[in-house]
Design a protein around this motif. Structure first.
Motif, PDB file in Angstrom:
ATOM      1  N   GLY A   1       1.142 -21.179  -6.439  1.00  0.00           N
ATOM      2  CA  GLY A   1       1.417 -20.803  -5.044  1.00  0.00           C
ATOM      3  C   GLY A   1       0.936 -19.375  -4.781  1.00  0.00           C
ATOM      4  N   GLY A   2       1.304 -18.841  -3.621  1.00  0.00           N
ATOM      5  CA  GLY A   2       1.023 -17.437  -3.306  1.00  0.00           C
ATOM      6  C   GLY A   2      -0.449 -17.092  -3.401  1.00  0.00           C
ATOM      7  N   LEU A   3      -0.762 -16.133  -4.229  1.00  0.00           N
ATOM      8  CA  LEU A   3      -2.121 -15.593  -4.337  1.00  0.00           C
ATOM      9  C   LEU A   3      -3.177 -16.667  -4.610  1.00  0.00           C
ATOM     10  CD1 LEU A   3      -4.110 -13.176  -4.924  1.00  0.00           C
ATOM     11  CD2 LEU A   3      -3.294 -13.276  -7.269  1.00  0.00           C
ATOM     12  N   VAL A   4      -2.898 -17.526  -5.606  1.00  0.00           N
ATOM     13  CA  VAL A   4      -3.890 -18.523  -6.026  1.00  0.00           C
ATOM     14  C   VAL A   4      -4.181 -19.489  -4.876  1.00  0.00           C
ATOM     15  CG1 VAL A   4      -4.259 -20.459  -7.630  1.00  0.00           C
ATOM     16  CG2 VAL A   4      -3.292 -18.298  -8.461  1.00  0.00           C
ATOM     17  N   GLU A   5      -3.115 -19.909  -4.207  1.00  0.00           N
ATOM     18  CA  GLU A   5      -3.268 -20.828  -3.070  1.00  0.00           C
ATOM     19  C   GLU A   5      -4.001 -20.135  -1.914  1.00  0.00           C
ATOM     20  OE1 GLU A   5       0.441 -21.894  -1.139  1.00  0.00           O
ATOM     21  OE2 GLU A   5      -0.192 -23.980  -1.225  1.00  0.00           O
ATOM     22  N   GLN A   6      -3.585 -18.907  -1.624  1.00  0.00           N
ATOM     23  CA  GLN A   6      -4.203 -18.188  -0.496  1.00  0.00           C
ATOM     24  C   GLN A   6      -5.697 -17.936  -0.730  1.00  0.00           C
ATOM     25  OE1 GLN A   6      -1.902 -14.641   0.437  1.00  0.00           O
ATOM     26  NE2 GLN A   6      -0.013 -15.822   0.546  1.00  0.00           N
ATOM     27  N   LEU A   7      -6.055 -17.687  -1.983  1.00  0.00           N
ATOM     28  CA  LEU A   7      -7.480 -17.466  -2.275  1.00  0.00           C
ATOM     29  C   LEU A   7      -8.237 -18.790  -2.369  1.00  0.00           C
ATOM     30  CD1 LEU A   7      -7.305 -14.668  -5.029  1.00  0.00           C
ATOM     31  CD2 LEU A   7      -8.339 -14.438  -2.763  1.00  0.00           C
ATOM     32  N   GLY A   8      -7.504 -19.875  -2.525  1.00  0.00           N
ATOM     33  CA  GLY A   8      -8.121 -21.202  -2.655  1.00  0.00           C
ATOM     34  C   GLY A   8      -8.860 -21.362  -3.969  1.00  0.00           C
ATOM     35  N   LEU A   9      -8.294 -20.827  -5.063  1.00  0.00           N
ATOM     36  CA  LEU A   9      -8.980 -20.867  -6.361  1.00  0.00           C
ATOM     37  C   LEU A   9      -8.903 -22.262  -6.990  1.00  0.00           C
ATOM     38  CD1 LEU A   9      -7.748 -17.505  -7.954  1.00  0.00           C
ATOM     39  CD2 LEU A   9      -9.803 -17.938  -6.579  1.00  0.00           C
ATOM     40  N   ALA A  10     -10.016 -22.723  -7.525  1.00  0.00           N
ATOM     41  CA  ALA A  10     -10.024 -24.023  -8.230  1.00  0.00           C
ATOM     42  C   ALA A  10      -9.321 -23.874  -9.576  1.00  0.00           C
ATOM     43  CB  ALA A  10     -11.467 -24.481  -8.428  1.00  0.00           C
ATOM     44  N   LEU A  11      -8.749 -24.988 -10.031  1.00  0.00           N
ATOM     45  CA  LEU A  11      -8.031 -24.997 -11.315  1.00  0.00           C
ATOM     46  C   LEU A  11      -8.764 -25.887 -12.289  1.00  0.00           C
ATOM     47  CD1 LEU A  11      -4.480 -25.602  -9.782  1.00  0.00           C
ATOM     48  CD2 LEU A  11      -5.470 -23.396 -10.460  1.00  0.00           C
ATOM     49  N   ASP A  12      -8.578 -25.639 -13.590  1.00  0.00           N
ATOM     50  CA  ASP A  12      -9.178 -26.547 -14.570  1.00  0.00           C
ATOM     51  C   ASP A  12      -8.194 -27.676 -14.888  1.00  0.00           C
ATOM     52  OD1 ASP A  12      -7.326 -25.654 -16.446  1.00  0.00           O
ATOM     53  OD2 ASP A  12      -8.732 -24.360 -17.513  1.00  0.00           O
ATOM     54  N   GLY A  13      -8.569 -28.537 -15.833  1.00  0.00           N
ATOM     55  CA  GLY A  13      -7.759 -29.723 -16.126  1.00  0.00           C
ATOM     56  C   GLY A  13      -6.363 -29.400 -16.618  1.00  0.00           C
TER      57      GLY A  13
END
Ligand SMILES: Cc1cc2nc3c(=O)[nH]c(=O)nc-3n(C[C@H](O)[C@H](O)[C@H](O)COP(=O)(O)OP(=O)(O)OC[C@H]3O[C@@H](n4cnc5c(N)ncnc54)[C@H](O)[C@@H]3O)c2cc1C
Length: 488
Positions: free
Chosen positions: A412-424
């Motif tokens: 949530g928060g920063l990662v979501e706001q930046l829209g960062l992709a995640l690995d498996g």
């Protein structure tokens, strides 16, 4: 290369641990260093083995034979320079690294390895004592600005590397002080907080701005950060707890180890007169029967705190089977580091470890934990455990601490706001440190999953090179070496 044949003449002498029965009464560092003459002898044990596997064992590629030899020859300042070439914070790794360099030391094939970690720590502590370690601000300013989110070892390393290349660097940290898990996970007995503060003062003198108590994504939005900086490095660690879906988990008295460790570290800091937040719902081990679930570093740090708080009894349950006497099993032959060591600083102080033991249920009375049900298991990893029939047992407990690791960074928060992709695995997808968003980079546990301090520092150092390239900065010495190799 140390003394010819020194390893045949001299035995290993490691850190001098303080008497466990005495040190359990305080929070001071649990060991001392050997005197200088003995350290010189220890340096003499390094045997010019031809292929120094210790270089490869160390994620930082520390120049170990070089500084072992310099210590042997009494050239401490040169040893410090060689050490700082590859490691920004040897005073952290010298205290708490599990020393994969020592597991991969060629002497370790059939004898005790060189006391590399102790030599490393002695070099850096000598450097501080002599006043050789001073701030090293850049000679020029690039005019570019970078925000580093998170002040754990990865964030601190990337910040220092980028600042030394002339970039303006601001570090944002949601906790009240710097260090990440070094400050709020690791107890003072292993790493006194003054050691972190001493280094932070130098980083500030080098021109790095620190903003504590500032959560990016909450207090400052990711968009605001993007507007203000030319690049962002996300070094937020891997902080989502691995939980247990075990019957009875809802009873009170069952807590995540990290919640307990945060509170203990804050309480110890407060008692020492440092500014610290106060816990709302106190988790205390005082006078309690404590069961720690998970026998890694986190579990051990729980034991050490519980003993210092005066717990009545402390048991740690470890799903891994008992180690053979050599301390290695068939899955971790030389030069690999063992998964567990036969004892640890915490177990030397008290507490019992039950190997190959898995929790099957928690039992409570009136909603409060009273018992932990468990059984013996066999297997080579936590993924292929088989229960041993008839091995069920019940342990009385009024506090259980879950120390079975973390799954991935918070999404949530920063990662979501930046829209960062995640690995498996749910970590930030940044195969070569660049994330899925241009100008945003990731390093440390947030990128690779929970790891070690030494790996986090190595992550920060490598990430800085990529950020520097993005900012159009001067090539680093490592970049120049790489270009020279590529152009051959
Ligand atoms: C209890 C415990 C004991 C350990 N002991 C050892 C040991 O003895 N030896 C060893 O080598 N390793 C040990 N480790 C592992 C080691 O501490 C970690 O691998 C290392 O700290 C990871 O560094 P990092 O910088 O990636 O993340 P972290 O140290 O987790 O730092 C991340 C930082 O980011 C901050 N942050 C997160 N989100 C935000 C946000 N949105 N805004 C601002 N700040 C944010 C966090 O507050 C934190 O300070 C231990 C881990 C634990 C949990």
């Amino acid at each position: 290369m140390g003394e010819v044949g020194g390893f045949l003449r001299i035995d290993r002498a490691g850190f001098v641990a303080r008497d466990p029965s005495e040190r359990v009464g305080d929070y001071d560092q649990y060991f001392d260093l050997q005197p200088e003459a003995e350290l010189k002898d220890q340096g003499a044990r390094c045997m010019d083995c031809g292929v120094p596997f210790c270089h490869n064992g160390c994620p930082l590629g520390n120049l170990i034979p070089e500084w072992n030899d310099l210590v042997y020859r009494g050239k401490w300042k040169e040893a410090l320079e060689a050490l700082h070439l590859t490691n920004n914070f040897p005073e952290f790794t010298g205290r708490i690294c599990p020393a994969p360099c020592e597991s991969s030391c060629v002497l370790a094939i059939n004898a005790d390895p060189v006391a590399i970690e102790q030599i490393e720590l002695s070099i850096v502590e000598r450097g501080f004592e002599e006043g050789w370690i001073t701030a090293d601000p850049p000679a020029h300013e690039s005019g570019r600005k970078v925000a580093v989110v998170g002040s754990g070892p990865a964030g601190l390393a990337v910040a220092q590397e980028l600042r030394r290349l002339g970039h303006g660097v601001a570090v944002y940290e949601r906790d009240e002080g710097p260090g990440g898990l070094l400050r709020f996970g690791v107890p003072d007995a292993k790493l006194p907080k003054t050691v972190i503060d001493r280094r932070i003062a130098l980083l500030q003198e080098e021109g790095i701005d620190f903003h504590f108590g500032t959560e990016i994504g909450v207090d400052i939005s990711a968009a605001e950060l993007r507007d203000q900086y030319d690049a962002i490095v996300v070094a937020i660690g891997s902080r989502v707890h691995r939980d247990m879906e075990t019957p009875g988990r809802e009873n009170s008295g069952i807590n995540f180890a990290m919640d307990y460790l945060y509170q203990r570290n804050r309480a110890v800091a407060k008692a020492a007169g440092l500014e610290s937040r106060v816990a709302e719902n106190e988790i205390s081990a005082s006078g309690k029967k404590v069961v720690v679930i998970g026998g890694g570093d986190t579990g051990m740090d729980c034991i050490s705190n519980a003993l210092r708080e005066g717990a009545e009894d402390v048991v740690v349950l470890d799903v891994y089977g008992e180690l053979p006497e050599s301390g290695r099993d068939e899955l971790t032959p030389w030069p690999l580091p063992p998964k567990r060591t036969a004892s640890t600083y915490a177990l030397d102080e008290g507490g019992k470890r039950k190997w190959g033991t898995e929790v099957t249920a928690f039992e409570g009375e009136d909603g409060r934990l009273t018992k932990v049900h468990c059984r013996q298991v066999e297997g080579t990893s936590s993924r292929n455990l088989t229960p041993v029939p008839g091995s069920e047992q019940i342990i009385e407990a009024d506090l259980a601490l879950i120390a079975i690791g973390f799954t991935h960074p918070e999404h949530g928060g920063l990662v979501e706001q930046l829209g960062l992709a995640l690995d498996g695995r749910g970590n930030l997808k940044a195969p070569v440190f660049s994330s899925s968003v241009d100008g945003v980079f990731a390093c440390g546990d947030a990128r690779i999953g929970q790891s070690l301090v030494v790996t986090a520092i190595a992550e920060g150092r490598k990430c800085a090179r990529l950020v520097n390239r993005h900012l159009g900065g001067e090539p680093t010495a490592a970049d120049r070496d790489r270009l020279a190799v590529d152009s051959r």
